[in-house]
Motif scaffolding. Structure first.
Motif, PDB file in Angstrom:
ATOM      1  N   PRO A 296      44.559  39.343  32.637  1.00  0.00           N
ATOM      2  CA  PRO A 296      44.982  39.126  34.022  1.00  0.00           C
ATOM      3  C   PRO A 296      44.244  40.056  34.982  1.00  0.00           C
ATOM      4  O   PRO A 296      43.977  41.208  34.665  1.00  0.00           O
ATOM      5  N   GLY A 297      43.885  39.529  36.131  1.00  0.00           N
ATOM      6  CA  GLY A 297      43.211  40.326  37.154  1.00  0.00           C
ATOM      7  C   GLY A 297      41.706  40.233  37.129  1.00  0.00           C
ATOM      8  O   GLY A 297      41.045  40.552  38.109  1.00  0.00           O
TER       9      GLY A 297
ATOM     10  N   ALA B 213      39.775  35.884  41.172  1.00  0.00           N
ATOM     11  CA  ALA B 213      41.046  35.932  40.451  1.00  0.00           C
ATOM     12  C   ALA B 213      42.182  35.739  41.446  1.00  0.00           C
ATOM     13  O   ALA B 213      42.050  36.099  42.625  1.00  0.00           O
ATOM     14  N   PRO B 214      43.324  35.176  41.013  1.00  0.00           N
ATOM     15  CA  PRO B 214      44.450  34.989  41.932  1.00  0.00           C
ATOM     16  C   PRO B 214      44.877  36.290  42.609  1.00  0.00           C
ATOM     17  O   PRO B 214      45.367  36.270  43.733  1.00  0.00           O
ATOM     18  N   GLU B 215      44.667  37.399  41.917  1.00  0.00           N
ATOM     19  CA  GLU B 215      45.041  38.701  42.489  1.00  0.00           C
ATOM     20  C   GLU B 215      44.175  39.079  43.679  1.00  0.00           C
ATOM     21  O   GLU B 215      44.452  40.039  44.379  1.00  0.00           O
ATOM     22  N   GLN B 216      43.102  38.316  43.913  1.00  0.00           N
ATOM     23  CA  GLN B 216      42.228  38.561  45.058  1.00  0.00           C
ATOM     24  C   GLN B 216      42.600  37.716  46.268  1.00  0.00           C
ATOM     25  O   GLN B 216      41.911  37.753  47.278  1.00  0.00           O
TER      26      GLN B 216
ATOM     27  N   ASP C 291      46.385  44.314  36.646  1.00  0.00           N
ATOM     28  CA  ASP C 291      47.752  44.529  36.182  1.00  0.00           C
ATOM     29  C   ASP C 291      47.849  44.125  34.719  1.00  0.00           C
ATOM     30  O   ASP C 291      48.445  43.116  34.364  1.00  0.00           O
ATOM     31  N   THR C 292      47.240  44.941  33.857  1.00  0.00           N
ATOM     32  CA  THR C 292      47.192  44.629  32.434  1.00  0.00           C
ATOM     33  C   THR C 292      47.115  45.913  31.624  1.00  0.00           C
ATOM     34  O   THR C 292      46.625  46.938  32.105  1.00  0.00           O
TER      35      THR C 292
ATOM     36  N   ILE D 157      44.604  35.571  28.682  1.00  0.00           N
ATOM     37  CA  ILE D 157      45.642  36.032  27.760  1.00  0.00           C
ATOM     38  C   ILE D 157      46.456  37.130  28.444  1.00  0.00           C
ATOM     39  O   ILE D 157      45.909  38.160  28.834  1.00  0.00           O
ATOM     40  N   GLY D 158      47.761  36.903  28.579  1.00  0.00           N
ATOM     41  CA  GLY D 158      48.637  37.890  29.202  1.00  0.00           C
ATOM     42  C   GLY D 158      49.013  39.006  28.247  1.00  0.00           C
ATOM     43  O   GLY D 158      48.819  38.913  27.029  1.00  0.00           O
TER      44      GLY D 158
END
Length: 220
Positions: free
Chosen positions: A82-83, A97-100, A111-112, A137-138
């Motif tokens: 993630p991230g 990335a969605p975090e952007q 956040d991993t 992969i989370g």
């Protein structure tokens, strides 16, 4: 005072070399000359997919070039945390990335628990890779896989190795029975004993390794 930047500092020192592992072609070349041929030989030239995360990108680039040169049908799959923006780059051609997303961007958005892999830029090594697909992969899945490997295979792996294995399981499910999937367990768990990953691994109840059917797939 803070340490001097590595490149000019190395230039001023006798017998010093700035490794530049993210951009140096020696990184890619080392895996093209060693890791890739070793995987091919160990599998007897019979494999269907290679699954790997990317930090510098040297491993996935060097290995993918070798495998696809010998058999273009071999699928290369990126495992990404993630991230990281590499998953979106492989899937959609844009490093994002969605975090952007606007109004949510954070200076430290990774956040991993997984360290050393994932990126928000395309390194010279990664740009050489021949990648067919990517899976994200989370942390829950990574910790579950690490626990499963420890309990059922006596392998104490670190976060990036566990993430690679979880991505390999997903790839195996997608391809179905009778296929050979290769990944790299690239770090040992002993390096994480003071990290949030290790704390999560210890706290993980045995049943947590059944996350997404992980234990079943490992045992198979």
């Amino acid at each position: 005072p803070p340490p001097p930047p590595a490149r000019p500092h190395a230039a001023r020192l006798p017998n010093a070399v700035f490794i530049d592992q993210f951009e140096s072609a020696s990184n890619f070349a080392a895996h093209a000359q060693t890791t890739g041929p070793e995987i091919w030989e160990q599998c007897g030239g019979r494999l269907d997919a290679f699954v790997m995360s990317a930090g510098t990108g040297g491993t996935i680039a060097g290995v993918s070039r070798v495998l696809k040169a010998r058999d273009p049908r071999v699928r290369v799959v990126l495992a990404d945390p993630p991230g990281s923006s590499l998953h979106h780059r492989v899937r959609h051609g844009v490093a994002w990335a969605p975090e952007q997303a606007e109004r949510t961007l954070q200076r430290h958005r990774y956040d991993t628990m997984v360290e050393g892999v994932g990126a928000d830029r395309i390194t010279s090594n990664f740009a050489r890779a021949l990648i067919d697909d990517a899976v994200r992969i989370g942390d829950d899945e990574t910790v579950a896989m690490a626990r499963a490997l420890l309990e059922h295979e006596a392998l104490f792996v670190g976060a990036s190795g566990a993430m690679n294995c979880a991505a390999a399981v997903r790839t195996a499910r997608a391809l179905g029975p009778g296929h050979t999937i290769v990944t790299v367990l690239c770090d040992g768990g002993q390096r994480y004993t003071n990290s949030p990953f290790f704390a999560a691994l210890v706290a993980c109840a045995p049943q947590c390794a059944a996350h997404s059917g992980t234990v079943k797939c490992v045992n198979e």
